[in-house]
Motif scaffolding. Structure first.
Motif, PDB file in Angstrom:
ATOM      1  N   LEU A  36       0.822  -1.206   0.000  1.00  0.00           N
ATOM      2  CA  LEU A  36       0.000   0.000   0.000  1.00  0.00           C
ATOM      3  C   LEU A  36       0.860   1.261   0.000  1.00  0.00           C
ATOM      4  O   LEU A  36       0.571   2.210  -0.724  1.00  0.00           O
ATOM      5  CB  LEU A  36      -0.948   0.005   1.206  1.00  0.00           C
ATOM      6  CG  LEU A  36      -2.134  -0.936   1.116  1.00  0.00           C
ATOM      7  CD1 LEU A  36      -2.916  -0.926   2.429  1.00  0.00           C
ATOM      8  CD2 LEU A  36      -3.041  -0.579  -0.038  1.00  0.00           C
ATOM      9  N   ARG A  37       1.918   1.274   0.814  1.00  0.00           N
ATOM     10  CA  ARG A  37       2.818   2.427   0.841  1.00  0.00           C
ATOM     11  C   ARG A  37       3.466   2.631  -0.521  1.00  0.00           C
ATOM     12  O   ARG A  37       3.546   3.756  -1.024  1.00  0.00           O
ATOM     13  CB  ARG A  37       3.906   2.250   1.911  1.00  0.00           C
ATOM     14  CG  ARG A  37       3.456   2.550   3.312  1.00  0.00           C
ATOM     15  CD  ARG A  37       4.632   2.644   4.280  1.00  0.00           C
ATOM     16  NE  ARG A  37       5.498   1.481   4.287  1.00  0.00           N
ATOM     17  CZ  ARG A  37       5.328   0.395   5.047  1.00  0.00           C
ATOM     18  NH1 ARG A  37       4.314   0.346   5.883  1.00  0.00           N
ATOM     19  NH2 ARG A  37       6.174  -0.614   4.983  1.00  0.00           N
ATOM     20  N   LYS A  38       3.912   1.544  -1.123  1.00  0.00           N
ATOM     21  CA  LYS A  38       4.573   1.655  -2.425  1.00  0.00           C
ATOM     22  C   LYS A  38       3.588   2.065  -3.513  1.00  0.00           C
ATOM     23  O   LYS A  38       3.945   2.827  -4.412  1.00  0.00           O
ATOM     24  CB  LYS A  38       5.291   0.357  -2.775  1.00  0.00           C
ATOM     25  CG  LYS A  38       6.521   0.156  -1.916  1.00  0.00           C
ATOM     26  CD  LYS A  38       7.324  -1.054  -2.315  1.00  0.00           C
ATOM     27  CE  LYS A  38       8.570  -1.136  -1.432  1.00  0.00           C
ATOM     28  NZ  LYS A  38       9.459  -2.205  -1.844  1.00  0.00           N
ATOM     29  N   GLU A  44       1.801   8.993  -6.382  1.00  0.00           N
ATOM     30  CA  GLU A  44       2.342  10.338  -6.170  1.00  0.00           C
ATOM     31  C   GLU A  44       3.346  10.683  -7.267  1.00  0.00           C
ATOM     32  O   GLU A  44       3.295  11.763  -7.856  1.00  0.00           O
ATOM     33  CB  GLU A  44       3.042  10.430  -4.811  1.00  0.00           C
ATOM     34  CG  GLU A  44       2.129  10.485  -3.624  1.00  0.00           C
ATOM     35  CD  GLU A  44       2.907  10.457  -2.315  1.00  0.00           C
ATOM     36  OE1 GLU A  44       4.131  10.702  -2.310  1.00  0.00           O
ATOM     37  OE2 GLU A  44       2.281  10.182  -1.277  1.00  0.00           O
ATOM     38  N   VAL A  45       4.257   9.757  -7.519  1.00  0.00           N
ATOM     39  CA  VAL A  45       5.284   9.983  -8.540  1.00  0.00           C
ATOM     40  C   VAL A  45       4.643  10.094  -9.916  1.00  0.00           C
ATOM     41  O   VAL A  45       5.012  10.950 -10.723  1.00  0.00           O
ATOM     42  CB  VAL A  45       6.354   8.862  -8.502  1.00  0.00           C
ATOM     43  CG1 VAL A  45       7.284   8.923  -9.693  1.00  0.00           C
ATOM     44  CG2 VAL A  45       7.140   8.930  -7.196  1.00  0.00           C
ATOM     45  N   LYS A  46       3.661   9.228 -10.180  1.00  0.00           N
ATOM     46  CA  LYS A  46       2.970   9.269 -11.478  1.00  0.00           C
ATOM     47  C   LYS A  46       2.290  10.615 -11.675  1.00  0.00           C
ATOM     48  O   LYS A  46       2.369  11.217 -12.748  1.00  0.00           O
ATOM     49  CB  LYS A  46       1.953   8.137 -11.557  1.00  0.00           C
ATOM     50  CG  LYS A  46       1.252   8.054 -12.891  1.00  0.00           C
ATOM     51  CD  LYS A  46       0.268   6.906 -12.925  1.00  0.00           C
ATOM     52  CE  LYS A  46      -0.388   6.873 -14.290  1.00  0.00           C
ATOM     53  NZ  LYS A  46      -1.744   6.391 -14.252  1.00  0.00           N
ATOM     54  N   GLY A  47       1.599  11.103 -10.635  1.00  0.00           N
ATOM     55  CA  GLY A  47       0.940  12.401 -10.721  1.00  0.00           C
ATOM     56  C   GLY A  47       1.938  13.521 -10.955  1.00  0.00           C
ATOM     57  O   GLY A  47       1.722  14.414 -11.789  1.00  0.00           O
ATOM     58  N   SER A  48       3.049  13.472 -10.234  1.00  0.00           N
ATOM     59  CA  SER A  48       4.095  14.484 -10.420  1.00  0.00           C
ATOM     60  C   SER A  48       4.656  14.439 -11.837  1.00  0.00           C
ATOM     61  O   SER A  48       4.897  15.483 -12.447  1.00  0.00           O
ATOM     62  CB  SER A  48       5.226  14.269  -9.418  1.00  0.00           C
ATOM     63  OG  SER A  48       4.771  14.488  -8.105  1.00  0.00           O
ATOM     64  N   GLU A  50       3.093  13.436 -14.535  1.00  0.00           N
ATOM     65  CA  GLU A  50       2.086  13.962 -15.460  1.00  0.00           C
ATOM     66  C   GLU A  50       2.077  15.486 -15.428  1.00  0.00           C
ATOM     67  O   GLU A  50       1.962  16.130 -16.474  1.00  0.00           O
ATOM     68  CB  GLU A  50       0.712  13.392 -15.127  1.00  0.00           C
ATOM     69  CG  GLU A  50       0.585  11.914 -15.477  1.00  0.00           C
ATOM     70  CD  GLU A  50      -0.714  11.290 -15.003  1.00  0.00           C
ATOM     71  OE1 GLU A  50      -1.513  11.968 -14.317  1.00  0.00           O
ATOM     72  OE2 GLU A  50      -0.927  10.103 -15.305  1.00  0.00           O
ATOM     73  N   ILE A  51       2.209  16.049 -14.235  1.00  0.00           N
ATOM     74  CA  ILE A  51       2.263  17.508 -14.121  1.00  0.00           C
ATOM     75  C   ILE A  51       3.496  18.045 -14.828  1.00  0.00           C
ATOM     76  O   ILE A  51       3.423  19.023 -15.586  1.00  0.00           O
ATOM     77  CB  ILE A  51       2.246  17.927 -12.635  1.00  0.00           C
ATOM     78  CG1 ILE A  51       0.872  17.654 -12.039  1.00  0.00           C
ATOM     79  CG2 ILE A  51       2.627  19.394 -12.475  1.00  0.00           C
ATOM     80  CD1 ILE A  51       0.817  17.784 -10.526  1.00  0.00           C
ATOM     81  N   LEU A  52       4.628  17.391 -14.599  1.00  0.00           N
ATOM     82  CA  LEU A  52       5.867  17.838 -15.244  1.00  0.00           C
ATOM     83  C   LEU A  52       5.800  17.688 -16.762  1.00  0.00           C
ATOM     84  O   LEU A  52       6.291  18.556 -17.495  1.00  0.00           O
ATOM     85  CB  LEU A  52       7.067  17.069 -14.687  1.00  0.00           C
ATOM     86  CG  LEU A  52       7.465  17.433 -13.256  1.00  0.00           C
ATOM     87  CD1 LEU A  52       8.539  16.486 -12.746  1.00  0.00           C
ATOM     88  CD2 LEU A  52       7.925  18.872 -13.163  1.00  0.00           C
ATOM     89  N   GLU A  53       5.185  16.612 -17.222  1.00  0.00           N
ATOM     90  CA  GLU A  53       5.038  16.424 -18.668  1.00  0.00           C
ATOM     91  C   GLU A  53       4.159  17.515 -19.268  1.00  0.00           C
ATOM     92  O   GLU A  53       4.455  18.046 -20.342  1.00  0.00           O
ATOM     93  CB  GLU A  53       4.459  15.043 -18.969  1.00  0.00           C
ATOM     94  CG  GLU A  53       5.457  13.914 -18.759  1.00  0.00           C
ATOM     95  CD  GLU A  53       4.839  12.520 -18.855  1.00  0.00           C
ATOM     96  OE1 GLU A  53       3.593  12.410 -18.958  1.00  0.00           O
ATOM     97  OE2 GLU A  53       5.611  11.551 -18.806  1.00  0.00           O
TER      98      GLU A  53
END
Length: 122
Positions: A36-38, A44-48, A50-53
């Motif tokens: 669950l933590r991973k 979180e990383v995926k969302g970040s 997508e924002i950066l892209e």
């Protein structure tokens, strides 16, 4: 006596199995929590990303607008110019609203006096 020894051996095996089952359940719980933590970290990383892209696409587009390879809008060749125009519009509106506010505050006493005179007529 052989029966007693077999019974004791069986009971030891049962207790050993139960302890092993409890240990495995604890290990499973810990692994599920780690999963669950991973997963949370993954999203979180995926969302970040997508924002950066999206920011990268916007930056690349703005670079093309700036170089003249593309045009954002007929009146505004770049995002920067569009945002500057919108900012100046908002600043103009703000100045107009401040003037209106000042006029209202300045006429407040006169309006209160006029209201009092009207109330006295009734």
């Amino acid at each position: 006596e052989e029966h007693s020894e077999l019974k004791i051996s069986y009971e030891r095996a049962v207790v050993s199995s139960e302890v092993e089952i409890l240990d495995l359940e604890e290990e499973c719980d810990a692994l599920q929590k780690e999963i669950l933590r991973k997963e949370n970290r993954f999203y979180e990383v995926k969302g970040s990303m997508e924002i950066l892209e999206a920011k990268l696409v916007k930056f690349e587009s703005e670079e093309k607008f700036r170089k003249g390879e593309k045009r954002l809008l007929p009146d505004f060749p770049t995002l920067k110019e569009l945002y500057q125009h919108k900012l100046s519009q908002q600043e103009g509106l703000q100045a107009e609203l401040r003037k209106q506010q000042k006029a209202i505050k300045e006429s407040e006493f006169r309006n209160a006096r006029q209201k009092k005179m009207f109330e006295d007529l009734q």
